[in-house]
Motif scaffolding. Structure first.
Motif, mmCIF file in Angstrom:
data_model
loop_
_atom_site.group_PDB
_atom_site.id
_atom_site.type_symbol
_atom_site.label_atom_id
_atom_site.label_comp_id
_atom_site.label_asym_id
_atom_site.label_seq_id
_atom_site.Cartn_x
_atom_site.Cartn_y
_atom_site.Cartn_z
ATOM 1 N N ALA A 1 0.860 -1.189 0.000
ATOM 2 C CA ALA A 1 0.000 0.000 0.000
ATOM 3 C C ALA A 1 0.889 1.230 0.000
ATOM 4 O O ALA A 1 1.975 1.219 0.596
ATOM 5 C CB ALA A 1 -0.897 0.015 1.229
ATOM 6 N N ASP A 2 0.446 2.258 -0.704
ATOM 7 C CA ASP A 2 1.191 3.515 -0.697
ATOM 8 C C ASP A 2 1.115 4.143 0.682
ATOM 9 O O ASP A 2 0.058 4.135 1.313
ATOM 10 C CB ASP A 2 0.601 4.496 -1.723
ATOM 11 N N ARG A 3 2.235 4.662 1.126
ATOM 12 C CA ARG A 3 2.228 5.408 2.383
ATOM 13 C C ARG A 3 1.760 6.819 2.098
ATOM 14 O O ARG A 3 2.117 7.418 1.088
ATOM 15 C CB ARG A 3 3.649 5.481 2.962
ATOM 16 N N LEU A 4 0.963 7.323 2.998
ATOM 17 C CA LEU A 4 0.538 8.715 2.874
ATOM 18 C C LEU A 4 1.727 9.618 3.145
ATOM 19 O O LEU A 4 2.538 9.346 4.025
ATOM 20 C CB LEU A 4 -0.570 9.035 3.880
ATOM 21 N N ARG A 5 1.819 10.694 2.396
ATOM 22 C CA ARG A 5 2.850 11.690 2.662
ATOM 23 C C ARG A 5 2.512 12.333 4.003
ATOM 24 O O ARG A 5 1.344 12.573 4.293
ATOM 25 C CB ARG A 5 2.852 12.733 1.543
ATOM 26 N N PRO A 6 3.502 12.600 4.836
ATOM 27 C CA PRO A 6 3.216 13.231 6.136
ATOM 28 C C PRO A 6 2.396 14.510 5.967
ATOM 29 O O PRO A 6 2.690 15.336 5.098
ATOM 30 C CB PRO A 6 4.601 13.549 6.700
ATOM 31 N N GLY A 7 1.357 14.637 6.758
ATOM 32 C CA GLY A 7 0.512 15.829 6.731
ATOM 33 C C GLY A 7 -0.578 15.823 5.678
ATOM 34 O O GLY A 7 -1.406 16.737 5.642
ATOM 35 N N ALA A 8 -0.610 14.794 4.831
ATOM 36 C CA ALA A 8 -1.625 14.756 3.763
ATOM 37 C C ALA A 8 -3.033 14.676 4.343
ATOM 38 O O ALA A 8 -3.929 15.408 3.914
ATOM 39 C CB ALA A 8 -1.369 13.587 2.820
ATOM 40 N N ALA A 9 -3.227 13.803 5.302
ATOM 41 C CA ALA A 9 -4.557 13.643 5.899
ATOM 42 C C ALA A 9 -4.995 14.932 6.591
ATOM 43 O O ALA A 9 -6.155 15.349 6.464
ATOM 44 C CB ALA A 9 -4.560 12.479 6.890
ATOM 45 N N GLU A 10 -4.066 15.584 7.279
ATOM 46 C CA GLU A 10 -4.392 16.837 7.971
ATOM 47 C C GLU A 10 -4.746 17.934 6.973
ATOM 48 O O GLU A 10 -5.686 18.703 7.192
ATOM 49 C CB GLU A 10 -3.220 17.290 8.849
ATOM 50 N N ALA A 11 -3.996 18.011 5.876
ATOM 51 C CA ALA A 11 -4.261 19.044 4.863
ATOM 52 C C ALA A 11 -5.631 18.828 4.217
ATOM 53 O O ALA A 11 -6.415 19.767 4.068
ATOM 54 C CB ALA A 11 -3.164 19.049 3.802
ATOM 55 N N VAL A 12 -5.932 17.586 3.845
ATOM 56 C CA VAL A 12 -7.232 17.284 3.224
ATOM 57 C C VAL A 12 -8.364 17.592 4.199
ATOM 58 O O VAL A 12 -9.361 18.226 3.832
ATOM 59 C CB VAL A 12 -7.285 15.813 2.745
#
Length: 177
Positions: free
Chosen positions: A4-15
Protein backbone atom coordinates in the motif's frame (compact mmCIF):
# COMPACT_ATOMS: atom_id res chain seq x y z
CA UNK A 1 2.00 -10.02 0.62
CA UNK A 2 0.10 -6.75 0.34
CA UNK A 3 1.52 -3.41 -0.66
CA UNK A 4 0.00 0.00 0.00
CA UNK A 5 1.19 3.52 -0.70
CA UNK A 6 2.23 5.41 2.38
CA UNK A 7 0.54 8.72 2.87
CA UNK A 8 2.85 11.69 2.66
CA UNK A 9 3.22 13.23 6.14
CA UNK A 10 0.51 15.83 6.73
CA UNK A 11 -1.63 14.76 3.76
CA UNK A 12 -4.56 13.64 5.90
CA UNK A 13 -4.39 16.84 7.97
CA UNK A 14 -4.26 19.04 4.86
CA UNK A 15 -7.23 17.28 3.22
CA UNK A 16 -9.25 17.44 6.45
CA UNK A 17 -8.46 21.15 6.84
CA UNK A 18 -9.55 21.90 3.26
CA UNK A 19 -12.75 19.95 3.70
CA UNK A 20 -13.44 21.75 6.99
CA UNK A 21 -13.01 25.05 5.11
CA UNK A 22 -15.63 23.85 2.62
CA UNK A 23 -13.15 23.39 -0.21
CA UNK A 24 -13.59 20.67 -2.79
CA UNK A 25 -10.68 18.21 -2.92
CA UNK A 26 -9.86 16.10 -5.99
CA UNK A 27 -7.27 13.35 -6.26
CA UNK A 28 -5.96 12.73 -9.76
CA UNK A 29 -3.15 10.27 -10.27
CA UNK A 30 -1.45 8.25 -12.95
CA UNK A 31 -1.49 5.21 -10.67
CA UNK A 32 -3.88 2.27 -11.07
CA UNK A 33 -7.46 2.54 -9.85
CA UNK A 34 -7.03 0.19 -6.88
CA UNK A 35 -4.17 2.19 -5.37
CA UNK A 36 -5.78 5.57 -6.03
CA UNK A 37 -9.16 4.43 -4.70
CA UNK A 38 -7.54 3.09 -1.54
CA UNK A 39 -5.62 6.33 -1.04
CA UNK A 40 -8.75 8.43 -1.67
CA UNK A 41 -10.67 6.31 0.83
CA UNK A 42 -8.02 6.73 3.53
CA UNK A 43 -8.01 10.50 2.95
CA UNK A 44 -11.78 10.85 2.72
CA UNK A 45 -11.64 12.18 -0.86
CA UNK A 46 -14.80 11.47 -2.82
CA UNK A 47 -13.72 12.81 -6.21
CA UNK A 48 -10.78 10.89 -7.60
CA UNK A 49 -9.45 9.75 -10.93
CA UNK A 50 -6.85 7.06 -11.66
CA UNK A 51 -4.60 6.30 -14.63
CA UNK A 52 -4.55 9.96 -15.59
CA UNK A 53 -2.04 11.26 -18.09
CA UNK A 54 -0.39 14.67 -17.65
CA UNK A 55 -2.84 16.10 -20.21
CA UNK A 56 -5.77 14.73 -18.17
CA UNK A 57 -4.53 16.56 -15.09
CA UNK A 58 -4.14 19.84 -16.99
CA UNK A 59 -7.59 19.32 -18.56
CA UNK A 60 -9.22 18.86 -15.14
CA UNK A 61 -7.66 22.11 -13.96
CA UNK A 62 -8.82 23.90 -17.12
CA UNK A 63 -12.34 22.48 -16.65
CA UNK A 64 -12.52 23.62 -13.02
CA UNK A 65 -11.15 27.05 -13.95
CA UNK A 66 -13.76 27.36 -16.73
CA UNK A 67 -16.40 26.81 -14.04
CA UNK A 68 -15.01 29.85 -12.22
CA UNK A 69 -13.12 27.94 -9.57
CA UNK A 70 -9.70 28.88 -8.25
CA UNK A 71 -7.57 25.76 -8.39
CA UNK A 72 -4.66 24.90 -6.10
CA UNK A 73 -2.60 22.00 -7.44
CA UNK A 74 -0.29 20.06 -5.17
CA UNK A 75 2.07 17.69 -6.96
CA UNK A 76 5.56 16.28 -6.94
CA UNK A 77 6.13 14.37 -10.17
CA UNK A 78 7.15 15.04 -13.74
CA UNK A 79 3.62 14.15 -14.85
CA UNK A 80 2.29 16.95 -12.60
CA UNK A 81 4.26 19.81 -14.16
CA UNK A 82 1.67 20.86 -16.77
CA UNK A 83 -1.08 20.89 -14.14
CA UNK A 84 1.14 22.74 -11.65
CA UNK A 85 1.91 25.38 -14.25
CA UNK A 86 -1.72 25.82 -15.32
CA UNK A 87 -3.29 26.00 -11.84
CA UNK A 88 -4.13 29.34 -10.22
CA UNK A 89 -1.64 28.41 -7.49
CA UNK A 90 0.59 25.39 -7.11
CA UNK A 91 2.65 23.80 -4.36
CA UNK A 92 5.30 21.11 -4.35
CA UNK A 93 7.24 19.57 -1.49
CA UNK A 94 11.02 19.95 -1.39
CA UNK A 95 11.35 16.26 -2.30
CA UNK A 96 9.57 16.81 -5.64
CA UNK A 97 11.36 16.47 -8.95
CA UNK A 98 13.16 19.59 -10.17
CA UNK A 99 10.62 20.14 -12.96
CA UNK A 100 7.70 20.02 -10.51
CA UNK A 101 9.43 22.43 -8.13
CA UNK A 102 10.21 24.80 -11.02
CA UNK A 103 6.56 24.76 -12.16
CA UNK A 104 5.24 25.44 -8.64
CA UNK A 105 4.48 28.80 -7.11
CA UNK A 106 5.43 27.55 -3.63
CA UNK A 107 7.95 24.90 -2.63
CA UNK A 108 7.55 23.52 0.88
CA UNK A 109 10.80 23.21 2.80
CA UNK A 110 10.07 19.65 3.92
CA UNK A 111 7.94 16.73 2.81
CA UNK A 112 5.12 17.44 5.28
CA UNK A 113 1.94 18.67 3.54
CA UNK A 114 0.17 19.96 6.65
CA UNK A 115 1.33 23.59 6.02
CA UNK A 116 -0.57 23.65 2.69
CA UNK A 117 -3.97 24.36 4.28
CA UNK A 118 -2.43 27.01 6.55
CA UNK A 119 -0.80 28.69 3.54
CA UNK A 120 -4.20 28.92 1.83
CA UNK A 121 -5.82 30.29 5.00
CA UNK A 122 -3.10 32.97 5.31
CA UNK A 123 -3.40 33.83 1.62
CA UNK A 124 -7.15 34.42 1.97
CA UNK A 125 -6.57 36.67 4.98
CA UNK A 126 -3.77 38.52 3.17
CA UNK A 127 -6.02 39.16 0.18
CA UNK A 128 -8.65 40.58 2.53
CA UNK A 129 -6.06 42.90 4.11
CA UNK A 130 -4.88 44.05 0.68
CA UNK A 131 -8.43 44.97 -0.30
CA UNK A 132 -8.90 46.82 3.00
CA UNK A 133 -5.65 48.71 2.47
CA UNK A 134 -6.71 49.73 -1.04
CA UNK A 135 -9.99 51.01 0.41
CA UNK A 136 -8.15 52.96 3.11
CA UNK A 137 -5.82 54.50 0.53
CA UNK A 138 -8.69 55.34 -1.79
CA UNK A 139 -10.63 56.99 1.03
CA UNK A 140 -7.57 59.02 2.01
CA UNK A 141 -7.06 60.21 -1.56
CA UNK A 142 -10.75 61.02 -2.09
CA UNK A 143 -10.73 63.20 1.03
CA UNK A 144 -7.19 64.60 1.11
CA UNK A 145 -6.50 65.45 -2.54
CA UNK A 146 -9.45 67.85 -2.98
CA UNK A 147 -8.56 69.55 0.32
CA UNK A 148 -4.97 69.97 -0.87
CA UNK A 149 -6.02 71.17 -4.33
CA UNK A 150 -8.18 73.97 -2.92
CA UNK A 151 -5.32 74.98 -0.65
CA UNK A 152 -7.01 74.23 2.66
CA UNK A 153 -4.16 72.00 3.86
CA UNK A 154 -0.80 73.34 4.94
CA UNK A 155 2.27 71.32 3.88
CA UNK A 156 2.70 70.16 7.49
CA UNK A 157 -0.93 69.01 7.73
CA UNK A 158 -0.63 67.20 4.37
CA UNK A 159 2.58 65.48 5.49
CA UNK A 160 1.00 64.40 8.77
CA UNK A 161 -2.13 63.13 7.00
CA UNK A 162 -0.01 61.16 4.53
CA UNK A 163 2.04 59.68 7.39
CA UNK A 164 -1.14 58.76 9.26
CA UNK A 165 -2.49 57.05 6.15
CA UNK A 166 0.74 55.05 5.75
CA UNK A 167 0.76 54.07 9.41
CA UNK A 168 -2.90 53.00 9.23
CA UNK A 169 -2.22 50.80 6.18
CA UNK A 170 0.87 49.28 7.85
CA UNK A 171 -0.96 48.54 11.09
CA UNK A 172 -3.83 46.96 9.17
CA UNK A 173 -1.35 44.74 7.33
CA UNK A 174 0.21 43.69 10.64
CA UNK A 175 -3.20 42.34 11.72
CA UNK A 176 -2.45 39.40 9.43
CA UNK A 177 -0.46 37.73 12.20
Amino acid sequence: MAFADRLRPGAAEAVAAFQKQGKEVHLISGDVAGAVGDLAGRLGIVQWQAEALPADKAALIAELAAQGRKVLMVGDGLNDTAALASAHASISPASALDAARAASDIVLLGTDLSPVAEAVRVAVKARRRIKENFAISLLYNVVAVPIAIVGLATPLAAALAMSLSSITVSLNALRLK
